[in-house]
Design a protein around this motif. Structure first.
Motif, short mmCIF file in Angstrom:
data_model
loop_
_atom_site.label_atom_id
_atom_site.label_comp_id
_atom_site.label_asym_id
_atom_site.label_seq_id
_atom_site.Cartn_x
_atom_site.Cartn_y
_atom_site.Cartn_z
N VAL A 32 27.88 -53.75 6.10
CA VAL A 32 27.84 -53.94 5.05
C VAL A 32 29.79 -54.69 4.70
O VAL A 32 30.42 -54.18 5.30
N ILE A 33 29.73 -55.78 4.59
CA ILE A 33 31.71 -55.74 4.92
C ILE A 33 32.42 -56.54 3.20
O ILE A 33 31.77 -56.98 2.49
N THR A 34 33.37 -55.59 3.45
CA THR A 34 33.94 -55.84 2.25
C THR A 34 35.51 -56.11 1.89
O THR A 34 36.16 -55.11 3.44
N ASP A 35 36.57 -56.60 1.87
CA ASP A 35 37.80 -56.88 1.55
C ASP A 35 38.44 -56.01 0.12
O ASP A 35 39.64 -56.18 0.15
N ALA A 36 37.72 -55.32 -0.64
CA ALA A 36 38.37 -54.68 -1.65
C ALA A 36 38.97 -53.23 -0.52
O ALA A 36 38.15 -51.94 -0.79
N VAL A 37 39.81 -53.00 0.38
CA VAL A 37 40.25 -51.65 0.60
C VAL A 37 41.58 -51.93 1.29
O VAL A 37 42.72 -52.87 0.85
N LEU A 287 33.31 -50.78 -3.04
CA LEU A 287 32.44 -51.11 -2.61
C LEU A 287 31.43 -51.38 -3.92
O LEU A 287 30.86 -50.54 -4.71
N GLU A 288 30.79 -52.80 -3.79
CA GLU A 288 30.25 -53.44 -4.79
C GLU A 288 28.71 -52.83 -5.25
O GLU A 288 28.78 -52.67 -4.20
N GLU A 289 28.54 -52.69 -5.95
CA GLU A 289 27.13 -51.97 -6.29
C GLU A 289 25.96 -52.41 -5.89
O GLU A 289 24.70 -51.66 -5.62
N THR A 290 26.25 -53.56 -5.56
CA THR A 290 24.75 -54.38 -5.20
C THR A 290 24.50 -54.45 -3.60
O THR A 290 23.96 -54.72 -2.56
N LYS A 291 26.06 -53.78 -2.82
CA LYS A 291 26.17 -53.15 -1.24
C LYS A 291 25.67 -52.24 -0.75
O LYS A 291 26.19 -51.97 -0.04
N LEU A 292 25.78 -51.72 -2.11
CA LEU A 292 25.98 -49.91 -2.17
C LEU A 292 24.68 -49.30 -1.28
O LEU A 292 24.74 -48.98 -0.42
N LYS A 293 23.31 -50.27 -1.07
CA LYS A 293 22.32 -50.03 -0.49
C LYS A 293 22.67 -49.85 1.09
O LYS A 293 22.77 -50.72 1.51
N GLY A 294 22.22 -48.85 0.94
CA GLY A 294 22.04 -48.57 3.74
C GLY A 294 22.92 -47.90 3.74
O GLY A 294 22.84 -47.32 4.82
N VAL A 295 24.32 -47.87 2.60
CA VAL A 295 25.08 -46.07 3.15
C VAL A 295 25.21 -45.49 2.58
O VAL A 295 25.28 -45.58 1.11
N LYS A 296 25.68 -44.41 4.01
CA LYS A 296 25.28 -43.28 3.50
C LYS A 296 26.09 -42.31 3.31
O LYS A 296 27.20 -43.17 5.02
N ILE A 297 27.13 -40.63 4.32
CA ILE A 297 28.04 -40.27 4.47
C ILE A 297 27.33 -40.36 6.04
O ILE A 297 26.16 -40.18 6.51
N GLY A 298 27.99 -40.35 6.88
CA GLY A 298 28.50 -40.24 8.09
C GLY A 298 27.97 -41.70 8.73
O GLY A 298 28.23 -41.68 10.11
N ASN A 299 28.24 -42.32 8.07
CA ASN A 299 28.26 -44.13 8.57
C ASN A 299 29.06 -44.24 9.17
O ASN A 299 30.59 -44.25 8.66
N ARG A 346 32.31 -51.82 -8.77
CA ARG A 346 32.81 -51.26 -7.39
C ARG A 346 32.61 -49.67 -7.66
O ARG A 346 33.08 -49.07 -8.22
N ILE A 347 31.88 -49.25 -6.25
CA ILE A 347 31.64 -47.45 -6.73
C ILE A 347 33.00 -47.86 -4.86
O ILE A 347 32.32 -47.65 -3.99
N PRO A 348 33.91 -46.01 -5.77
CA PRO A 348 34.84 -45.84 -4.61
C PRO A 348 33.82 -45.63 -3.66
O PRO A 348 33.23 -44.11 -3.67
N GLU A 370 33.95 -53.32 7.98
CA GLU A 370 32.10 -53.15 7.35
C GLU A 370 31.89 -52.14 8.03
O GLU A 370 32.28 -51.01 9.00
N ILE A 371 31.02 -51.63 6.59
CA ILE A 371 30.39 -50.09 7.23
C ILE A 371 28.57 -50.68 8.22
O ILE A 371 27.99 -51.32 7.11
N GLU A 372 28.41 -49.96 8.62
CA GLU A 372 26.71 -49.80 8.74
C GLU A 372 26.09 -49.01 7.72
O GLU A 372 26.62 -48.48 7.03
N LYS A 373 24.72 -50.06 7.93
CA LYS A 373 24.17 -49.51 7.01
C LYS A 373 22.34 -48.66 8.44
O LYS A 373 22.56 -49.46 8.75
N LYS A 374 22.15 -47.52 7.15
CA LYS A 374 21.05 -47.20 7.71
C LYS A 374 19.79 -47.12 7.09
O LYS A 374 19.80 -47.21 5.11
#
Length: 374
Positions: A32-37, A287-299, A346-348, A370-374
């Motif tokens: 997942v890629i975002t520039d709201a960082v 992170l936009e809610e539409t990109k949240l799928k697959g983002v988990k703690i530990g990624n 957007r989800i913090p 860039e956040i790895e998705k699982k």
């Protein structure tokens, strides 16, 4: 021949483009890629002077500087507190001098009392021995006088009857006169000893009066000791205030902001610096809610900071907020009237940095993650 070469080149370019496109699409599917960082910290602390106020005369650190716990950051003019300290020191020394003088006086009177008591005791003992000796002598004389007086009566009758010589009677009367004179002398000495005893008893009374004087001195010494202890506490407090004129770092960290300048007057509790601990920096992602799928703690997360495009930072997701960022806005959207425009929320997400030069980062910097998705 030329056509064949051209076709081969085109095919190679198509193959390269296909590989790049495949890798790009695969990366987009895996990350997942975002520039709201933003670079953030949980412990941005405002540092202020404690219990003291005055004019800032020096800064030892500026914005962006690293600091160690206990390092001096700034200093205000301690002149007023130093003057108070000198005044209290003089008062303490003056009271200590008075106390020492009273203690010396007390010791001197005590020694004098002890000496006088010893002399009086010896004198009273000697006086009693002399009085007892005189009383014994007087008692002996009284016994002899009693016997002589009886002999005089008996010889007086015999002389009157011419049965004894008058010479013997005169001898007895002479002895009576001598013994009477001796008794008077002894009685006079006894009276002198009684007067001496009275004088010694008066000295005992004076000694008791001096003991009362000692109690008064002890009370005054105790009062001075209390004043000295109170002033010493005040002295310690002012010494602490002088130390508080030096603003020190409460922990290892980085200066995020300086709010004051040299020459400004500051009061106790007014922020002078904002500081954050270096090891507490993290990456905050909206992170936009539409990109949240697959983002988990530990990624795993790859971080790019705009200020350092050539630096590599790596992190892991350690917290995903249970609510959208808009729920914590100072003025939340009012949708009760039915006016509503659908916007992706957007989800913090918080990312802990595990690799890279963290010391380069400053709170508030932006970038891309860039956040790895699982």
């Amino acid at each position: 021949m030329k056509n064949k070469i051209g076709i081969i080149v085109v095919l190679i370019l198509i193959a390269v483009f296909a590989v790049i496109a495949f890798k790009w699409i695969k990366h987009r599917m895996e990350y997942v890629i975002t520039d709201a960082v933003f670079v953030e910290t949980n412990n941005l602390s405002n540092i202020s002077f404690k219990r003291v106020s005055g004019k800032i005369i020096k800064f030892y650190k500026k914005e962006g500087d690293k600091v160690k716990k206990g390092e001096i950051l700034a200093k205000i003019d301690p002149k007023d507190y130093v003057l108070q300290l000198e005044k209290i020191k003089k008062e303490i020394n003056s009271l200590i001098f008075k106390k020492q003088a009273l203690e010396e006086k007390k010791d001197r009177i005590n020694k004098q009392i002890d000496k006088n008591i010893q002399i009086v005791k010896i004198s009273l003992k000697e006086n009693k021995k002399l009085q007892d000796s005189l009383l014994s002598q007087i008692k002996g004389i009284d016994s002899r006088l009693s016997q002589l007086k009886k002999d005089r009566e008996r010889f007086l009758n015999l002389v009157n009857k011419d049965l004894a010589p008058r010479r013997k009677l005169e001898e007895i009367e002479t002895n009576i006169d001598v013994l009477s004179s001796q008794k008077e002398a002894l009685l006079a000495k006894l009276e002198q000893l009684k007067l001496q005893k009275q004088s010694l008893n008066e000295k005992v009374k004076l000694t008791k009066i001096k003991k009362l004087q000692i109690k008064e001195i002890e009370s005054e010494i105790s009062s001075l000791s209390s004043k000295i202890n109170s002033l010493r506490k005040s002295k310690e407090d002012i010494e602490n205030l002088i130390e508080y004129t030096k603003l020190r770092a409460p922990f290892d960290g980085v200066i995020a902001k300086r709010f004051k300048s040299v020459g400004e007057i500051v009061s106790s509790g007014v922020p002078v610096f904002a500081i954050y601990p270096l090891n507490d920096i993290y990456i905050k992602v909206l992170l936009e809610e539409t990109k949240l799928k697959g983002v988990k703690i530990g990624n795993k997360a790859i971080i790019h900071i705009d200020a350092y495009p050539d630096e590599y930072f790596e992190g892991v997701v350690y917290e995903i907020s249970p609510a959208a960022a808009s729920k914590f806005a100072l003025v939340p959207r009012d949708i009760t009237a039915g006016e509503f425009t659908k916007v992706a929320q957007r989800i913090p997400v918080k990312i802990k940095i595990i690799r890279g030069k963290i010391e380069l980062l400053k709170v508030g910097m932006g970038g891309e993650v860039e956040i790895e998705k699982k």
